[in-house]
Design a protein around this motif. Structure first.
Motif, PDB file in Angstrom:
ATOM      1  N   ILE A  88       0.843  -1.198   0.000  1.00 45.84           N
ATOM      2  CA  ILE A  88       0.000   0.000   0.000  1.00 45.84           C
ATOM      3  C   ILE A  88       0.880   1.250   0.000  1.00 45.84           C
ATOM      4  CG2 ILE A  88      -1.680   1.342   1.333  1.00 45.84           C
ATOM      5  CD1 ILE A  88      -2.702  -1.478   2.368  1.00 45.84           C
ATOM      6  N   GLY A  89       1.890   1.263   0.853  1.00 48.84           N
ATOM      7  CA  GLY A  89       2.805   2.408   0.930  1.00 48.84           C
ATOM      8  C   GLY A  89       3.535   2.659  -0.375  1.00 48.84           C
ATOM      9  N   GLN A  90       3.966   1.590  -1.029  1.00 45.84           N
ATOM     10  CA  GLN A  90       4.660   1.752  -2.308  1.00 45.84           C
ATOM     11  C   GLN A  90       3.723   2.302  -3.379  1.00 45.84           C
ATOM     12  OE1 GLN A  90       6.233  -2.236  -2.678  1.00 45.84           O
ATOM     13  NE2 GLN A  90       8.209  -1.613  -1.831  1.00 45.84           N
ATOM     14  N   ARG A  91       2.465   1.885  -3.349  1.00 42.94           N
ATOM     15  CA  ARG A  91       1.497   2.408  -4.325  1.00 42.94           C
ATOM     16  C   ARG A  91       1.236   3.893  -4.082  1.00 42.94           C
ATOM     17  NH1 ARG A  91       0.264   2.774  -9.305  1.00 42.94           N
ATOM     18  NH2 ARG A  91      -1.939   3.257  -9.661  1.00 42.94           N
ATOM     19  N   ILE A  92       1.111   4.271  -2.809  1.00 40.95           N
ATOM     20  CA  ILE A  92       0.936   5.691  -2.481  1.00 40.95           C
ATOM     21  C   ILE A  92       2.129   6.485  -2.987  1.00 40.95           C
ATOM     22  CG2 ILE A  92       0.914   7.361  -0.579  1.00 40.95           C
ATOM     23  CD1 ILE A  92      -0.826   5.320   0.985  1.00 40.95           C
ATOM     24  N   GLU A  93       3.323   5.996  -2.736  1.00 40.54           N
ATOM     25  CA  GLU A  93       4.531   6.700  -3.168  1.00 40.54           C
ATOM     26  C   GLU A  93       4.552   6.870  -4.687  1.00 40.54           C
ATOM     27  OE1 GLU A  93       9.180   6.559  -2.013  1.00 40.54           O
ATOM     28  OE2 GLU A  93       8.326   4.653  -2.657  1.00 40.54           O
ATOM     29  N   THR A  94       4.185   5.838  -5.414  1.00 36.97           N
ATOM     30  CA  THR A  94       4.156   5.915  -6.876  1.00 36.97           C
ATOM     31  C   THR A  94       3.159   6.978  -7.342  1.00 36.97           C
ATOM     32  OG1 THR A  94       4.796   3.598  -7.106  1.00 36.97           O
ATOM     33  CG2 THR A  94       3.655   4.601  -8.981  1.00 36.97           C
ATOM     34  N   ILE A  95       1.975   6.963  -6.750  1.00 36.66           N
ATOM     35  CA  ILE A  95       0.955   7.945  -7.135  1.00 36.66           C
ATOM     36  C   ILE A  95       1.418   9.360  -6.810  1.00 36.66           C
ATOM     37  CG2 ILE A  95      -1.375   8.792  -6.598  1.00 36.66           C
ATOM     38  CD1 ILE A  95      -2.190   5.796  -6.284  1.00 36.66           C
ATOM     39  N   GLU A  96       2.019   9.554  -5.637  1.00 43.13           N
ATOM     40  CA  GLU A  96       2.461  10.895  -5.243  1.00 43.13           C
ATOM     41  C   GLU A  96       3.616  11.399  -6.110  1.00 43.13           C
ATOM     42  OE1 GLU A  96       0.560  12.625  -3.717  1.00 43.13           O
ATOM     43  OE2 GLU A  96      -0.440  11.477  -2.164  1.00 43.13           O
ATOM     44  N   ILE A  97       4.528  10.528  -6.464  1.00 44.03           N
ATOM     45  CA  ILE A  97       5.633  10.935  -7.341  1.00 44.03           C
ATOM     46  C   ILE A  97       5.092  11.333  -8.711  1.00 44.03           C
ATOM     47  CG2 ILE A  97       7.649  10.084  -8.613  1.00 44.03           C
ATOM     48  CD1 ILE A  97       8.368   8.518  -6.019  1.00 44.03           C
ATOM     49  N   THR A  98       4.163  10.560  -9.217  1.00 44.48           N
ATOM     50  CA  THR A  98       3.536  10.879 -10.508  1.00 44.48           C
ATOM     51  C   THR A  98       2.810  12.219 -10.421  1.00 44.48           C
ATOM     52  OG1 THR A  98       3.305   8.527 -11.020  1.00 44.48           O
ATOM     53  CG2 THR A  98       1.912  10.059 -12.257  1.00 44.48           C
ATOM     54  N   ALA A  99       2.059  12.422  -9.339  1.00 45.38           N
ATOM     55  CA  ALA A  99       1.332  13.689  -9.164  1.00 45.38           C
ATOM     56  C   ALA A  99       2.294  14.863  -9.050  1.00 45.38           C
ATOM     57  CB  ALA A  99       0.431  13.613  -7.930  1.00 45.38           C
ATOM     58  N   SER A 100       3.414  14.665  -8.372  1.00 43.02           N
ATOM     59  CA  SER A 100       4.353  15.774  -8.176  1.00 43.02           C
ATOM     60  C   SER A 100       4.962  16.240  -9.494  1.00 43.02           C
ATOM     61  CB  SER A 100       5.454  15.391  -7.191  1.00 43.02           C
ATOM     62  OG  SER A 100       6.385  14.512  -7.786  1.00 43.02           O
TER      63      SER A 100
END
Length: 159
Positions: A88-100
């Motif tokens: 779950i944490g890795q998926r959040i990180e991926t989404i946040e990096i993409t959003a940034s």
């Protein structure tokens, strides 16, 4: 279905989910349980007693949303809970990096007053100072906002 199979299916669901609010919600649910489990292991035998995350990969066939949440809430094996939380944490990180990537330094953005998911509060405008898995925004009112890039929008209503 074994608990390992259910966790592998839940992992597959979470690793494919784009529902960032859900991902943050379930991660917040896991944190106090994991903390309690770690404390129990420490009381029993110190750091060496804490098991590592299970050696498990996501299944080919993901669980449904309901099944994944049910599995997460029912998982009491710390090694399995860790591997679920990590996915779950890795998926959040991926989404946040993409959003940034949408908000380079100097970009004008609007952000919600409250810097957590689910989004709430009025939107405030400002300029991105730093980007990454967390945005730092100098707001027009002189305050600083820091939070997940997934909460930011281009200023002026542009998406």
């Amino acid at each position: 279905m074994t608990s390992r199979e259910a966790v592998a299916r839940a992992m597959a669901f979470f690793e494919q989910s784009d529902d960032i609010a859900l991902l943050y919600q379930v991660l917040e649910e896991v944190a106090p349980r994991a903390k309690q489990m770690v404390a129990q292991y420490l009381r029993r035998g110190g750091e060496d007693a804490i098991p590592p995350p299970a050696d498990l990969r996501a299944a080919r066939e993901p669980a449904s949303r309901e099944e994944a949440i049910k599995t997460l809430r029912a998982t009491n094996d710390f090694a399995l809970l860790q591997v679920l939380a990590r996915s779950i944490g890795q998926r959040i990180e991926t989404i946040e990096i993409t959003a940034s990537a949408e908000f380079p330094e100097g970009a004008r953005v609007s952000v919600p007053e409250r810097n957590k998911h689910p989004e709430s509060g009025r939107r405030l405008e400002g300029t991105v100072e730093t980007t990454g898995t967390s945005l730092r925004v100098l707001l027009d009112n002189g305050e600083t906002w820091q939070g997940p890039p997934s909460l930011a929008r281009r200023a002026g209503g542009a998406q």
